[in-house]
Design an enzyme around this catalytic site. Structure first.
Site, PDB file in Angstrom:
ATOM      1  N   LYS A  78     -51.495  25.922 -10.833  1.00  0.00           N
ATOM      2  CA  LYS A  78     -50.590  26.660  -9.949  1.00  0.00           C
ATOM      3  C   LYS A  78     -49.747  25.620  -9.231  1.00  0.00           C
ATOM      4  CE  LYS A  78     -54.318  28.346  -7.824  1.00  0.00           C
ATOM      5  NZ  LYS A  78     -54.236  29.752  -7.499  1.00  0.00           N
ATOM      6  N   ARG A  79     -48.708  26.070  -8.495  1.00  0.00           N
ATOM      7  CA  ARG A  79     -47.935  25.109  -7.712  1.00  0.00           C
ATOM      8  C   ARG A  79     -48.863  24.333  -6.777  1.00  0.00           C
ATOM      9  NH1 ARG A  79     -42.255  25.404  -7.976  1.00  0.00           N
ATOM     10  NH2 ARG A  79     -42.411  23.724  -6.469  1.00  0.00           N
ATOM     11  N   HIS A 137     -43.168  38.404  -0.347  1.00  0.00           N
ATOM     12  CA  HIS A 137     -44.136  37.645  -1.149  1.00  0.00           C
ATOM     13  C   HIS A 137     -44.848  36.540  -0.380  1.00  0.00           C
ATOM     14  CE1 HIS A 137     -42.883  39.317  -5.109  1.00  0.00           C
ATOM     15  NE2 HIS A 137     -41.717  39.452  -4.485  1.00  0.00           N
ATOM     16  N   THR A 143     -51.381  35.668  -9.001  1.00  0.00           N
ATOM     17  CA  THR A 143     -51.337  36.426 -10.244  1.00  0.00           C
ATOM     18  C   THR A 143     -52.064  35.646 -11.336  1.00  0.00           C
ATOM     19  OG1 THR A 143     -49.120  35.509 -10.526  1.00  0.00           O
ATOM     20  CG2 THR A 143     -49.269  37.821  -9.869  1.00  0.00           C
ATOM     21  N   LYS A 166     -54.816  36.650 -14.526  1.00  0.00           N
ATOM     22  CA  LYS A 166     -54.706  36.182 -15.914  1.00  0.00           C
ATOM     23  C   LYS A 166     -56.018  35.550 -16.378  1.00  0.00           C
ATOM     24  CE  LYS A 166     -49.851  35.431 -14.961  1.00  0.00           C
ATOM     25  NZ  LYS A 166     -48.869  34.467 -14.448  1.00  0.00           N
ATOM     26  N   LYS A 190     -53.044  26.096  -0.964  1.00  0.00           N
ATOM     27  CA  LYS A 190     -53.794  26.466  -2.172  1.00  0.00           C
ATOM     28  C   LYS A 190     -55.031  25.580  -2.355  1.00  0.00           C
ATOM     29  CE  LYS A 190     -49.568  28.099  -4.532  1.00  0.00           C
ATOM     30  NZ  LYS A 190     -49.812  29.517  -4.884  1.00  0.00           N
TER      31      LYS A 190
HETATM   32  C1  26Q Z   1     -36.257  30.222  -0.315  1.00  0.00           C
HETATM   33  C2  26Q Z   1     -35.122  29.717   0.302  1.00  0.00           C
HETATM   34  C3  26Q Z   1     -34.516  28.573  -0.178  1.00  0.00           C
HETATM   35  C4  26Q Z   1     -35.039  27.949  -1.304  1.00  0.00           C
HETATM   36  C5  26Q Z   1     -36.164  28.448  -1.919  1.00  0.00           C
HETATM   37  C6  26Q Z   1     -36.791  29.585  -1.432  1.00  0.00           C
HETATM   38  C7  26Q Z   1     -37.994  30.131  -2.101  1.00  0.00           C
HETATM   39  C8  26Q Z   1     -38.067  30.172  -3.495  1.00  0.00           C
HETATM   40  C9  26Q Z   1     -39.189  30.672  -4.136  1.00  0.00           C
HETATM   41  C10 26Q Z   1     -39.062  30.623  -1.380  1.00  0.00           C
HETATM   42  C11 26Q Z   1     -40.184  31.119  -2.027  1.00  0.00           C
HETATM   43  C12 26Q Z   1     -40.254  31.155  -3.420  1.00  0.00           C
HETATM   44  C13 26Q Z   1     -41.407  31.672  -4.175  1.00  0.00           C
HETATM   45  C14 26Q Z   1     -42.433  32.311  -3.651  1.00  0.00           C
HETATM   46  C15 26Q Z   1     -43.574  32.747  -4.468  1.00  0.00           C
HETATM   47  O1  26Q Z   1     -43.661  32.443  -5.645  1.00  0.00           O
HETATM   48  N1  26Q Z   1     -44.507  33.508  -3.888  1.00  0.00           N
HETATM   49  C16 26Q Z   1     -45.648  33.994  -4.630  1.00  0.00           C
HETATM   50  O2  26Q Z   1     -45.344  35.282  -5.137  1.00  0.00           O
HETATM   51  C17 26Q Z   1     -46.355  35.761  -5.989  1.00  0.00           C
HETATM   52  C18 26Q Z   1     -45.892  37.078  -6.572  1.00  0.00           C
HETATM   53  O3  26Q Z   1     -45.920  38.072  -5.618  1.00  0.00           O
HETATM   54  C19 26Q Z   1     -47.674  35.899  -5.237  1.00  0.00           C
HETATM   55  O4  26Q Z   1     -48.670  36.271  -6.149  1.00  0.00           O
HETATM   56  C20 26Q Z   1     -48.052  34.579  -4.561  1.00  0.00           C
HETATM   57  O5  26Q Z   1     -49.188  34.754  -3.753  1.00  0.00           O
HETATM   58  C21 26Q Z   1     -46.880  34.074  -3.730  1.00  0.00           C
HETATM   59  O6  26Q Z   1     -47.169  32.781  -3.212  1.00  0.00           O
END
Ligand code: 26Q
Length: 826
Positions: A561-562, A370, A667, A671, A567
């Protein structure tokens, strides 16, 4: 459930879907489940009573679904994810069960409204953002497509933090969502499992000389499953979401108890329960805390024990059919230890030889990536693994040794390549590269949008693509039309269904039929009227909850968004300042309301500065009489799923402005477009495919492409050159740097402008001019209401591709090889 046991179906009279039956259920639950009467029950208890009434009607389908999967011995998919960002469930269940009318009417006859009671439900915020919400959309689509699927995750006691804005700054407040009862979950103590940690590896040779290993440990945590029903849309399928909660083992503090230190023993029991205590709130930079790795192993161990137990119940030791009956999809690398865990089970518990075990494992796992951001790639110190999961580390070393041998055979003498591709990163601190483990251990590796998947092949995982090109594929993300259109936008849904029927809710491509209404004056009028109603609904909500006053006669320009530098919320704010200066110069601008919302990771200083700057600019702009009716900026507090459902249908313009090559898919972009907003965006992530579908006349594209970004960086990007060349840009940057927005602390935002002028890693200054010009095209387009309406309608009509039903269909056909399984209630 064996074939011989007959399902005991409850009295169908009680569970009818009539208005009368719902009224009876509701009052029964108020009385018997909540011990209240009509007068003493709180609003929240009334929500619970209707939730229980709806849940009752899911139960027989739920049992029947699981029984059918077992009886038919279907191939199952397990979706393993550290995040499931479900949001609220009542409205979704009512819709999917097709009892909207009956429930609404029943409540109304009792003087209540579904809409109000729905607001009582707290979001299940068990995710950060895109990745977690995608998992939730996939659950809805898998059930709707009647696929035998199970979600597995962690039941965090505290989900994503609640964001409050104090003096313009983000504060994080714990999300104690389980303080109130969760009516959707059912605890299954009978299915609890033991999860080992720490300890050491015992090795010995048997008489034949074969080497055996066993992981010995005295430290256990109990994984207690909680199940949540996941109903499909208008079918009988009810799949399961199983979330694991950590409990201390009964015999945890045995040594203490024996010594008589009862209090110390009970105190220590608390510690093991911290594993499922809280969701890590960072979504881009990886957080190398031991507790996070424990969470990951906790999920993987519990899930694999459960999966293997279920398999063995039907197939005993016929392991050769395992990959025909089980497929496990890894939602990013977070559950990647599953690969080592399944190897451990096969080698140490099932007595497999390495090659036979590896053959099964590499036919079982699929891995979805991702992110392209290097800082998000998971790496764990070898020393931490050694301590926490010693046997897994051994197995990973063996996987790596064998893997590197195949690389060496293919490219003899290429030692550079060996060190690049090694699962173990050498250096002062050795690290396990979880993405490489995932690729090597899976039969499928996919990205989440076409561009992203290409970049995985040519950049991030280039070496691996060269070695095993057949593993790599794309699955462009999608969103569920049930929650993100049908439920969140009832007015637009009604207009659509009135004109083309209701089939689009399940077959989103049917929205194509709207194309012929795009130029229809009447349809345009109704379309713009309902957009205005949605804007009014949002305005009312913001007035009530955040005391924000919105002007409905302005473009609602939204970025939610975050908060992350890539971004580029900051680019949006630069544009607002530019508009502000235009107004101050006495220029006429098209009236605009800019809404920005999202959470910053608590430890991400720059993201928090961006929030602070947004609020500082907002307070200047919103209090300047010259801006009245022309320009407003608001930071929306505590953006989350249930809030998104109100914001997105009210947007005119959707901001998808990440630096090309940084957003894997996005995503939210889908929406918004599905809710009749036009997009201003870069050629990044899924925007590229949305543009392709909508047509370039109906999409506002700006900025550098991935190639142009790469070229600019390669020849040495000098942001200051752009600053010096562009007078508008200079004025904006200088105004921030001068302390105009922070009169009490003139240097407050200096770090922000300094970074832009010195390194600007996300090329805001390079894209500024193109963005401003594109926004001018947007403003001009908005003055022609009919033309705008036509573009918006065409966007809705052409976004059918971005249903998560399409995405899941492709996962099922091209990766999982799973088949739909119809559930009959007879
Ligand atoms: C990893 C290790 C330790 C702690 C936290 C994490 C961690 C947690 C969540 C790393 C990444 C995330 C989340 C990533 C994320 O939300 N990515 C998004 O995924 C969406 C669905 O595929 C995409 O549409 C977005 O582009 C992408 O940023």
């Amino acid at each position: 459930m064996s074939k011989k046991t007959k399902t005991i179906l409850p009295n169908s009279d009680v569970l009818a879907n009539s208005i009368e039956a719902f009224k009876k259920s509701f009052t029964d639950h108020i009385h018997h489940s909540l011990a209240r009467d009509g007068r003493t029950a709180t609003e929240h208890e009334k929500f619970l009573a209707i939730a229980y009434s709806v849940r009752d009607r899911l139960i027989d389908r739920w049992i029947k679904t699981q029984e059918t999967y077992y009886d038919k011995d279907v191939k199952r998919v397990y979706y393993l994810s550290l995040e499931f960002l479900i949001g609220r469930t009542l409205g979704n269940s009512v819709l999917n069960l097709d009892v909207e009318g009956a429930v609404t009417e029943a409540l109304e006859e009792m003087g209540l409204t579904l809409e109000e009671l729905r607001e009582e439900e707290v979001d299940a915020g068990l995710g950060n953002g895109g990745l977690g919400r995608l998992a939730a959309c996939f659950l809805d689509s898998m059930a709707t497509l009647e696929l035998p699927a199970t979600g597995m995750g962690i039941r965090y006691e505290y989900g994503m933090f609640n964001q409050k804005i104090k003096d313009g700054q983000q504060e994080e407040h714990p999300d104690n969502w389980l303080r109130l009862p969760n009516p959707w979950e059912i605890a299954r103590p009978a299915n609890a499992l033991r999860i080992p940690f720490y300890g050491y590896v015992v090795s010995w040779q048997d008489e034949t000389g074969k080497l055996h290993n066993r992981w010995d440990t005295k430290d256990y945590v109990i994984a207690l499953p909680y199940d949540t029903p996941i109903p499909g849309y208008h079918n009988n399928t009810v799949n399961n979401l199983r979330l694991w909660s950590a409990r201390s083992a009964d015999d945890f503090g045995l040594a203490y108890f024996n010594n008589g230190d009862y209090i110390a023993a009970v105190h220590d029991m608390e510690i093991s329960e911290t594993i499922s205590k809280v969701l890590y709130p960072n979504d881009t930079s990886m957080n190398g805390k031991e507790l996070r790795l424990k969470q990951q192993y906790f999920l993987c161990s519990a899930s694999l024990q459960d999966i293997v137990n279920r398999f063995k119940k039907t197939h005993g030791n016929h392991w050769n059919v395992f990959p025909e009956k089980v497929v496990i999809q890894l939602n990013d690398t977070h559950p990647a230890i599953s690969i080592a865990e399944l190897m451990r089970i096969l080698l140490d518990q099932e007595d497999f030889e390495w090659d036979a075990a590896w053959d099964i494992v590499t036919k079982t796992f699929g891995y979805t990536n991702h992110t392209l951001m290097p800082e998000a790639l998971e790496k764990w110190p070898v020393s931490l693994f050694e301590h926490l999961l010693p046997r897994h580390l051994q197995i990973i070393y063996e996987i790596n040794a064998r893997f590197l041998r195949t690389v060496a055979m293919r490219w003899p003498g290429d030692v550079e390549r060996l060190s690049r591709m090694s699962i173990i990163e050498e250096g002062s601190e050795k690290m396990v590269r979880m993405a490489y483990l995932s690729i090597v251990g899976s039969f499928s590796v996919n990205g989440v949008a076409a561009l992203h998947s290409e970049l995985l092949k040519t950049e991030l995982f280039r070496d691996f693509f060269e070695l095993t090109p057949e593993k790599f594929n794309n699955k462009t993300n999608g969103v569920t039309p049930r929650r993100w259109v049908r439920k969140s936008n009832p007015l637009m849904s009604e207009l659509i269904s009135k004109n083309i029927g209701e089939s689009w809710v399940r077959n989103l491509d049917d929205l194509k039929k709207l194309e012929k209404f795009a130029a229809d004056k009447n349809f345009q009028k109704e379309f713009m009227e309902l957009k205005r109603e949605n804007k009014k609904r949002l305005a009312k909500y913001l007035q009530e909850t955040q005391s924000i006053e919105l002007n409905l006669d302005t473009i609602f320009d939204v970025q939610v968004k975050r908060i992350h530098e890539y971004k580029r919320q900051l680019l949006n704010v630069l544009h607002v300042i530019h508009l502000y200066l235009q107004i101050k110069d006495g220029k006429e601008i098209e009236p605009r309301t800019v809404l920005i919302g999202g959470k910053a990771a608590p430890g991400y200083w720059m993201a928090k500065q961006i929030i602070r700057l947004t609020n500082a600019v907002a307070s200047v702009v919103n209090s300047d009489p010259d801006c009245r009716g022309k320009l407003a900026l608001h930071f929306l507090e505590n953006y989350r799923v249930s809030f998104a459902e109100k914001i997105i249908p009210a947007a005119d313009l959707s901001e998808q402005i990440s630096t090309a090559g940084t957003e894997a898919s996005g995503t939210g972009n889908m929406k918004f477009a599905l809710n009749g907003a036009l997009t201003i965006g870069t050629l990044d992530g899924a925007n590229v495919e949305m543009l392709e579908e909508a047509g370039k006349d109906n999409f506002f594209i700006f900025g550098l492409s991935v190639e142009q970004v790469q070229d600019l960086l390669a020849k040495g990007y000098r942001p200051r050159d752009f600053y010096e060349k562009d007078g508008d840009l200079r004025r904006v940057i200088d105004l921030i740097a001068s302390g105009f927005f922070s009169p009490d602390r003139a240097d407050l935002f200096k770090p922000v402008t300094d970074k832009l002028l010195s390194s600007d890693p996300f090329l805001l200054l390079a894209d500024f001019r193109s963005y401003i010009e594109c926004q001018e095209r947007v403003a001009k387009a908005y003055t022609n209401k009919a033309a705008w309406a036509k573009m918006a309608i065409l966007n809705v009509a052409r976004m059918g591709k971005f249903s998560s039903d399409r995405t899941i269909h492709q996962y099922s056909e091209e990766i999982w090889n799973t088949k739909p399984c119809k559930i009959s209630l007879k």
